[in-house]
Design a protein around this motif. Structure first.
Motif, PDB file in Angstrom:
ATOM      1  N   LYS A   1      29.757  43.405  37.431  1.00 32.08           N
ATOM      2  CA  LYS A   1      30.984  44.189  37.348  1.00 32.08           C
ATOM      3  C   LYS A   1      31.435  44.584  38.751  1.00 32.08           C
TER       4      LYS A   1
ATOM      5  N   LEU B   1      33.562  50.464  42.245  1.00 32.88           N
ATOM      6  CA  LEU B   1      32.386  50.504  41.389  1.00 32.88           C
ATOM      7  C   LEU B   1      31.859  49.077  41.281  1.00 32.88           C
ATOM      8  N   PHE B   2      30.536  48.942  41.317  1.00 34.70           N
ATOM      9  CA  PHE B   2      29.953  47.630  41.084  1.00 34.70           C
ATOM     10  C   PHE B   2      28.637  47.776  40.344  1.00 34.70           C
ATOM     11  N   ALA B   3      28.234  46.685  39.707  1.00 34.58           N
ATOM     12  CA  ALA B   3      26.946  46.651  39.019  1.00 34.58           C
ATOM     13  C   ALA B   3      26.366  45.257  39.171  1.00 34.58           C
TER      14      ALA B   3
ATOM     15  N   GLU C   1      25.429  51.021  37.173  1.00 35.33           N
ATOM     16  CA  GLU C   1      26.666  50.962  37.961  1.00 35.33           C
ATOM     17  C   GLU C   1      26.563  51.913  39.143  1.00 35.33           C
TER      18      GLU C   1
END
Length: 131
Positions: free
Chosen positions: A37, A47-49, A55
């Protein structure tokens, strides 16, 4: 805990490298392949995952034109910063080193040290082509 990436050489000026890293949307181009993500939340926050990880929201905390950008955790349980130190080598060449700093208990530090080191190396490795 302090970790740093290897220095990478980029065939762009420090100014162009700084401009690229100042745009948080560009961090998507640096992310590892196992990203699940990536979402820009506003002009200085994203935001990243990564697969199998929670996250993470990063927010731009500080900028020193053409030489440093500092991102920090925006909320969540972990407090850390990720900074990019940019050094001009020549007119069309610069060097970047990423630094990660955070306060973690010994158990947490042991668990995340390897994955964060690998993450920093990947961001740095992807930088010369992305910028």
């Amino acid at each position: 805990m302090k970790l740093e990436s290897p220095k990478v050489t980029i065939d762009k000026s420090a100014e162009k490298t700084f401009e690229f890293l100042s745009e948080v949307k560009n961090f998507e181009k640096l992310m590892p392949e196992n990203i699940s993500k990536f979402e820009v939340l506003d002009s200085d926050k994203f935001l990243f995952a990564l697969k199998g990880m929670p996250e993470i929201v990063l927010k731009k905390k500080e900028e020193i034109p053409h030489s440093k950008i500092v991102l920090g955790a925006a909320g969540g349980k972990l407090d850390f910063s990720l900074s990019a130190d940019i050094t001009e080598i020549e007119d069309n060449q610069s060097e970047v080193k990423l630094n990660f700093e955070g306060e973690f208990n010994a158990m947490m530090a042991m668990m995340i040290k390897g994955p964060i080191n690998k993450f920093l190396e990947t961001l740095a490795k992807n930088m010369p082509e992305a910028v």
